[in-house]
Design a protein around this motif. Sequence first.
Motif, PDB file in Angstrom:
ATOM      1  N   GLN A  56       0.804  -1.231   0.000  1.00 40.93           N
ATOM      2  CA  GLN A  56       0.000   0.000   0.000  1.00 40.93           C
ATOM      3  C   GLN A  56       0.838   1.283   0.000  1.00 40.93           C
ATOM      4  O   GLN A  56       0.441   2.285   0.574  1.00 40.93           O
ATOM      5  N   THR A  57       1.991   1.293  -0.660  1.00 35.58           N
ATOM      6  CA  THR A  57       2.847   2.476  -0.647  1.00 35.58           C
ATOM      7  C   THR A  57       2.737   3.339  -1.904  1.00 35.58           C
ATOM      8  O   THR A  57       3.265   4.446  -1.915  1.00 35.58           O
ATOM      9  N   VAL A  58       2.087   2.859  -2.945  1.00 37.41           N
ATOM     10  CA  VAL A  58       1.972   3.627  -4.182  1.00 37.41           C
ATOM     11  C   VAL A  58       0.852   4.644  -4.030  1.00 37.41           C
ATOM     12  O   VAL A  58      -0.269   4.307  -3.667  1.00 37.41           O
ATOM     13  N   GLU A  59       1.183   5.915  -4.297  1.00 37.37           N
ATOM     14  CA  GLU A  59       0.193   6.988  -4.191  1.00 37.37           C
ATOM     15  C   GLU A  59      -0.168   7.582  -5.547  1.00 37.37           C
ATOM     16  O   GLU A  59      -1.304   7.981  -5.769  1.00 37.37           O
ATOM     17  N   VAL A  60       0.808   7.669  -6.465  1.00 35.06           N
ATOM     18  CA  VAL A  60       0.605   8.283  -7.764  1.00 35.06           C
ATOM     19  C   VAL A  60       1.072   7.314  -8.847  1.00 35.06           C
ATOM     20  O   VAL A  60       2.124   6.683  -8.715  1.00 35.06           O
ATOM     21  N   ALA A  61       0.282   7.205  -9.904  1.00 41.48           N
ATOM     22  CA  ALA A  61       0.660   6.392 -11.054  1.00 41.48           C
ATOM     23  C   ALA A  61       0.566   7.254 -12.304  1.00 41.48           C
ATOM     24  O   ALA A  61      -0.443   7.907 -12.535  1.00 41.48           O
ATOM     25  N   PHE A  62       1.625   7.270 -13.082  1.00 45.35           N
ATOM     26  CA  PHE A  62       1.641   7.987 -14.353  1.00 45.35           C
ATOM     27  C   PHE A  62       1.187   7.018 -15.436  1.00 45.35           C
ATOM     28  O   PHE A  62       1.778   5.947 -15.591  1.00 45.35           O
ATOM     29  N   VAL A  63       0.156   7.378 -16.168  1.00 43.03           N
ATOM     30  CA  VAL A  63      -0.414   6.498 -17.182  1.00 43.03           C
ATOM     31  C   VAL A  63      -0.494   7.234 -18.514  1.00 43.03           C
ATOM     32  O   VAL A  63      -0.454   8.462 -18.556  1.00 43.03           O
ATOM     33  N   ASP A  64      -0.629   6.462 -19.594  1.00 39.16           N
ATOM     34  CA  ASP A  64      -0.790   7.102 -20.894  1.00 39.16           C
ATOM     35  C   ASP A  64      -2.265   7.383 -21.159  1.00 39.16           C
ATOM     36  O   ASP A  64      -3.119   7.114 -20.324  1.00 39.16           O
ATOM     37  N   GLN A  65      -2.558   7.906 -22.320  1.00 35.22           N
ATOM     38  CA  GLN A  65      -3.908   8.369 -22.613  1.00 35.22           C
ATOM     39  C   GLN A  65      -4.915   7.242 -22.780  1.00 35.22           C
ATOM     40  O   GLN A  65      -6.112   7.490 -22.822  1.00 35.22           O
ATOM     41  N   GLY A  66      -4.467   6.014 -22.840  1.00 28.53           N
ATOM     42  CA  GLY A  66      -5.379   4.883 -22.918  1.00 28.53           C
ATOM     43  C   GLY A  66      -6.121   4.637 -21.619  1.00 28.53           C
ATOM     44  O   GLY A  66      -7.109   3.912 -21.586  1.00 28.53           O
ATOM     45  N   TYR A  67      -5.641   5.219 -20.546  1.00 23.95           N
ATOM     46  CA  TYR A  67      -6.234   5.004 -19.224  1.00 23.95           C
ATOM     47  C   TYR A  67      -6.955   6.246 -18.711  1.00 23.95           C
ATOM     48  O   TYR A  67      -7.066   6.449 -17.510  1.00 23.95           O
ATOM     49  N   THR A  68      -7.471   7.087 -19.591  1.00 21.34           N
ATOM     50  CA  THR A  68      -8.172   8.294 -19.171  1.00 21.34           C
ATOM     51  C   THR A  68      -9.611   7.976 -18.809  1.00 21.34           C
ATOM     52  O   THR A  68     -10.128   6.916 -19.138  1.00 21.34           O
ATOM     53  N   GLY A  69     -10.248   8.914 -18.123  1.00 18.66           N
ATOM     54  CA  GLY A  69     -11.662   8.780 -17.811  1.00 18.66           C
ATOM     55  C   GLY A  69     -11.934   8.771 -16.323  1.00 18.66           C
ATOM     56  O   GLY A  69     -11.068   8.441 -15.506  1.00 18.66           O
ATOM     57  N   ALA A  70     -13.137   9.137 -15.990  1.00 20.13           N
ATOM     58  CA  ALA A  70     -13.542   9.208 -14.585  1.00 20.13           C
ATOM     59  C   ALA A  70     -13.634   7.821 -13.965  1.00 20.13           C
ATOM     60  O   ALA A  70     -13.291   7.627 -12.788  1.00 20.13           O
ATOM     61  N   ALA A  71     -14.097   6.839 -14.723  1.00 15.09           N
ATOM     62  CA  ALA A  71     -14.244   5.487 -14.188  1.00 15.09           C
ATOM     63  C   ALA A  71     -12.888   4.874 -13.846  1.00 15.09           C
ATOM     64  O   ALA A  71     -12.755   4.188 -12.820  1.00 15.09           O
ATOM     65  N   THR A  72     -11.879   5.121 -14.669  1.00 15.26           N
ATOM     66  CA  THR A  72     -10.550   4.578 -14.377  1.00 15.26           C
ATOM     67  C   THR A  72      -9.935   5.265 -13.175  1.00 15.26           C
ATOM     68  O   THR A  72      -9.317   4.610 -12.336  1.00 15.26           O
ATOM     69  N   ALA A  73     -10.107   6.576 -13.065  1.00 16.35           N
ATOM     70  CA  ALA A  73      -9.582   7.301 -11.908  1.00 16.35           C
ATOM     71  C   ALA A  73     -10.273   6.835 -10.631  1.00 16.35           C
ATOM     72  O   ALA A  73      -9.632   6.695  -9.584  1.00 16.35           O
ATOM     73  N   GLU A  74     -11.551   6.561 -10.722  1.00 19.65           N
ATOM     74  CA  GLU A  74     -12.302   6.081  -9.570  1.00 19.65           C
ATOM     75  C   GLU A  74     -11.865   4.672  -9.171  1.00 19.65           C
ATOM     76  O   GLU A  74     -11.737   4.363  -7.987  1.00 19.65           O
ATOM     77  N   ALA A  75     -11.629   3.816 -10.149  1.00 18.65           N
ATOM     78  CA  ALA A  75     -11.175   2.452  -9.871  1.00 18.65           C
ATOM     79  C   ALA A  75      -9.814   2.454  -9.191  1.00 18.65           C
ATOM     80  O   ALA A  75      -9.559   1.657  -8.279  1.00 18.65           O
TER      81      ALA A  75
END
Length: 142
Positions: free
Chosen positions: A48-67
């Motif tokens: 449980q130490t990861v706080e921020v993940a850098f992702v590419d544009q394939g992972y955009t959207g409110a549902a992905t951020a919520e997940a």
Amino acid sequence: AKRRKGSKVHAVVDTLGHLLALHVTPANEGDRAQVAELARTVQDVTAQTVEVAFVDQGYTGAATAEAAAEHGIRLEVVKLPEAKRGFVLLPRRWVVERSFGWTTRFRRLVRDYERLPETLRSLHFVAFACLMLKQAALALGP
């Protein structure tokens, strides 16, 4: 319009490019549907130490951020600049691309030969184990 069956590899790496989590899906499945599984796996692996993940544009959207937020991870999408001309080095995105480049040194991972996703996943873990052992040997010196 891809006519042959294939697979897609979703990888989570740390800032040095070492593999933390890997998920293999059929090529026709979307990237956004895999965020919850990747976030759960990476939090289990890192305690449980990861706080921020850098992702590419394939992972955009409110549902992905919520997940991802359900597992305590904030997604930051690395976007292309508006006036792109030629090659543009994207911040933090190059770490993942370099890691995928490292795996192309292994013959079985250059092409999509494997039929079972478990086999492809295992081969990626073996490849990263070999890469990490080589880096450790170089750090220790002769």
